[in-house]
Scaffold this motif. Structure first.
Motif, mmCIF file in Angstrom:
data_model
loop_
_atom_site.group_PDB
_atom_site.id
_atom_site.type_symbol
_atom_site.label_atom_id
_atom_site.label_comp_id
_atom_site.label_asym_id
_atom_site.label_seq_id
_atom_site.Cartn_x
_atom_site.Cartn_y
_atom_site.Cartn_z
ATOM 1 N N TYR A 30 0.814 -1.220 0.000
ATOM 2 C CA TYR A 30 0.000 0.000 0.000
ATOM 3 C C TYR A 30 0.839 1.257 0.000
ATOM 4 O O TYR A 30 0.364 2.342 -0.237
ATOM 5 C CB TYR A 30 -0.961 -0.011 1.199
ATOM 6 C CG TYR A 30 -2.012 -1.083 1.049
ATOM 7 C CD1 TYR A 30 -1.904 -2.290 1.734
ATOM 8 C CD2 TYR A 30 -3.080 -0.904 0.180
ATOM 9 C CE1 TYR A 30 -2.853 -3.289 1.567
ATOM 10 C CE2 TYR A 30 -4.036 -1.905 0.007
ATOM 11 C CZ TYR A 30 -3.914 -3.087 0.703
ATOM 12 O OH TYR A 30 -4.842 -4.070 0.538
ATOM 13 N N GLY A 31 2.103 1.102 0.298
ATOM 14 C CA GLY A 31 3.053 2.201 0.220
ATOM 15 C C GLY A 31 4.409 1.549 0.046
ATOM 16 O O GLY A 31 4.832 0.776 0.893
ATOM 17 N N LEU A 32 5.074 1.839 -1.060
ATOM 18 C CA LEU A 32 6.372 1.217 -1.341
ATOM 19 C C LEU A 32 7.388 2.332 -1.537
ATOM 20 O O LEU A 32 7.144 3.286 -2.283
ATOM 21 C CB LEU A 32 6.277 0.332 -2.596
ATOM 22 C CG LEU A 32 7.458 -0.556 -3.000
ATOM 23 C CD1 LEU A 32 8.604 0.238 -3.619
ATOM 24 C CD2 LEU A 32 7.945 -1.410 -1.845
ATOM 25 N N TYR A 33 8.509 2.225 -0.818
ATOM 26 C CA TYR A 33 9.524 3.272 -0.829
ATOM 27 C C TYR A 33 10.859 2.690 -1.284
ATOM 28 O O TYR A 33 11.196 1.555 -0.950
ATOM 29 C CB TYR A 33 9.702 3.863 0.570
ATOM 30 C CG TYR A 33 8.417 4.333 1.211
ATOM 31 C CD1 TYR A 33 7.590 3.434 1.873
ATOM 32 C CD2 TYR A 33 8.034 5.661 1.147
ATOM 33 C CE1 TYR A 33 6.402 3.854 2.455
ATOM 34 C CE2 TYR A 33 6.856 6.094 1.733
ATOM 35 C CZ TYR A 33 6.045 5.184 2.380
ATOM 36 O OH TYR A 33 4.869 5.606 2.958
ATOM 37 N N TRP A 34 11.597 3.497 -1.997
ATOM 38 C CA TRP A 34 12.973 3.153 -2.343
ATOM 39 C C TRP A 34 13.906 4.161 -1.679
ATOM 40 O O TRP A 34 13.694 5.385 -1.774
ATOM 41 C CB TRP A 34 13.187 3.164 -3.852
ATOM 42 C CG TRP A 34 12.621 1.956 -4.540
ATOM 43 C CD1 TRP A 34 11.450 1.856 -5.221
ATOM 44 C CD2 TRP A 34 13.228 0.656 -4.621
ATOM 45 N NE1 TRP A 34 11.281 0.583 -5.716
ATOM 46 C CE2 TRP A 34 12.361 -0.167 -5.355
ATOM 47 C CE3 TRP A 34 14.421 0.109 -4.139
ATOM 48 C CZ2 TRP A 34 12.641 -1.507 -5.641
ATOM 49 C CZ3 TRP A 34 14.702 -1.215 -4.407
ATOM 50 C CH2 TRP A 34 13.819 -2.020 -5.147
ATOM 51 N N TYR A 35 14.925 3.616 -1.006
ATOM 52 C CA TYR A 35 15.945 4.429 -0.370
ATOM 53 C C TYR A 35 17.317 3.953 -0.830
ATOM 54 O O TYR A 35 17.505 2.792 -1.191
ATOM 55 C CB TYR A 35 15.887 4.297 1.160
ATOM 56 C CG TYR A 35 14.725 4.998 1.820
ATOM 57 C CD1 TYR A 35 13.501 4.352 1.984
ATOM 58 C CD2 TYR A 35 14.863 6.293 2.315
ATOM 59 C CE1 TYR A 35 12.441 4.991 2.613
ATOM 60 C CE2 TYR A 35 13.811 6.934 2.937
ATOM 61 C CZ TYR A 35 12.602 6.274 3.082
ATOM 62 O OH TYR A 35 11.545 6.911 3.699
ATOM 63 N N LYS A 36 18.285 4.863 -0.753
ATOM 64 C CA LYS A 36 19.670 4.523 -1.017
ATOM 65 C C LYS A 36 20.480 4.857 0.233
ATOM 66 O O LYS A 36 20.230 5.884 0.881
ATOM 67 C CB LYS A 36 20.204 5.331 -2.207
ATOM 68 C CG LYS A 36 21.674 5.097 -2.523
ATOM 69 C CD LYS A 36 22.136 6.053 -3.610
ATOM 70 C CE LYS A 36 23.632 5.962 -3.805
ATOM 71 N NZ LYS A 36 24.123 6.965 -4.779
ATOM 72 N N PHE A 45 16.036 9.260 0.634
ATOM 73 C CA PHE A 45 14.765 8.920 0.009
ATOM 74 C C PHE A 45 14.862 9.110 -1.498
ATOM 75 O O PHE A 45 15.325 10.144 -1.991
ATOM 76 C CB PHE A 45 13.662 9.812 0.576
ATOM 77 C CG PHE A 45 12.353 9.697 -0.149
ATOM 78 C CD1 PHE A 45 11.909 10.713 -0.978
ATOM 79 C CD2 PHE A 45 11.575 8.571 -0.001
ATOM 80 C CE1 PHE A 45 10.705 10.614 -1.647
ATOM 81 C CE2 PHE A 45 10.365 8.452 -0.670
ATOM 82 C CZ PHE A 45 9.940 9.483 -1.492
ATOM 83 N N LEU A 46 14.438 8.086 -2.248
ATOM 84 C CA LEU A 46 14.444 8.166 -3.700
ATOM 85 C C LEU A 46 13.043 8.389 -4.253
ATOM 86 O O LEU A 46 12.785 9.370 -4.928
ATOM 87 C CB LEU A 46 15.041 6.882 -4.306
ATOM 88 C CG LEU A 46 16.507 6.588 -3.973
ATOM 89 C CD1 LEU A 46 16.924 5.245 -4.530
ATOM 90 C CD2 LEU A 46 17.412 7.694 -4.499
ATOM 91 N N MET A 47 12.135 7.436 -3.981
ATOM 92 C CA MET A 47 10.789 7.516 -4.528
ATOM 93 C C MET A 47 9.791 6.749 -3.692
ATOM 94 O O MET A 47 10.158 5.811 -3.004
ATOM 95 C CB MET A 47 10.775 6.973 -5.972
ATOM 96 C CG MET A 47 11.138 8.032 -7.007
ATOM 97 S SD MET A 47 11.388 7.365 -8.653
ATOM 98 C CE MET A 47 13.078 6.851 -8.549
#
Lengths: 113, 114
Positions: A30-36, A45-47
């Motif tokens: 329901y909420g997916l995050y991409w981090y580096k 935080f990426l997207m």
């Protein structure tokens, strides 16, 4: 409980090559995050993706969430040494009556000049 | 200002010491978080504060004591830690809690317990 599986676990590429990282969930996202993350540093935080079929791009990085909302991919075009680091996908989950962000184990990217 | 700051960057302490980690954000976010990250592992949630009130405690031992003096500040008080508590401690903030909005992370405090 919901688990996030990332693949591959690590990747070594030559500068200029394209690459794709995957994140698969055992439950609907329901909420997916991409981090580096650079080693020993904070997460950048990426997207964030929420809708099935959603796609977002920033500079040379594109993230997608599939229609079923159980898999996301991160694609890097023409990789550069600055893209090196650990890429983490994260998801909002409900557990024990509360909500929290949980992460996959990460994918270590090395870009050789 | 889109930054979360943490101090100190590094901390070495003995098992009988008392120390505090500090986190600050000026983005007007109303939710703040503490995470613990062991080497080669993803971050794990410890505490969540929403509107300066503790919303989640992930069964963290009482030797870790969080405090949110105001909406911009978050502290983590440490007392009688164990060597296995050595880790990177990350602070994060988001506009609100519950979730479905991105969290912004600080650079972390590298803690070593001797």
């Amino acid at each position: 409980s919901q688990e996030l599986e990332q693949s591959p676990q690590s990747l070594i590429v030559q500068e200029g090559k394209n690459l794709t990282i995957n994140c698969t969930s055992s439950k609907t996202l329901y909420g997916l995050y991409w981090y580096k993350q650079k080693y020993g540093e904070g997460l950048i935080f990426l997207m964030m993706l929420q809708k099935g079929g959603e796609e977002k791009s920033h500079e040379k990085i594109t993230a997608k969430l599939d229609e079923k909302k159980q898999q996301s991919s991160l694609h890097i075009t023409a990789s550069q040494p600055s893209h090196a680091g650990i890429y983490l996908c994260g998801a909002d989950i409900q557990e024990g009556g509360s909500e929290k962000l949980v992460f996959g184990k990460g994918m270590k990217l090395t870009v050789n000049p | 200002d889109t930054e979360v700051t943490q101090t100190p960057k590094h901390l070495v302490m003995g098992m009988t010491n008392k120390k505090s980690l500090k986190c600050e954000q000026h983005m007007g976010h109303r939710a703040m978080y503490w995470y613990k990250q062991k080497a080669k592992k993803p971050p794990e949630l410890m505490f969540v504060y929403s509107y300066e009130k503790l919303s989640i405690n992930e069964s963290v031992p009482s030797r870790f004591s969080p405090e949110c003096p105001n909406s911009s500040l978050l502290n983590l008080h440490l007392h009688a830690l164990q060597p296995e508590d050595s880790a990177l401690y990350l602070c994060a903030s988001s506009q609100y809690y519950p979730l479905y909005n991105e969290q912004f992370f600080g650079p972390g405090t590298r803690l070593t317990v001797l």
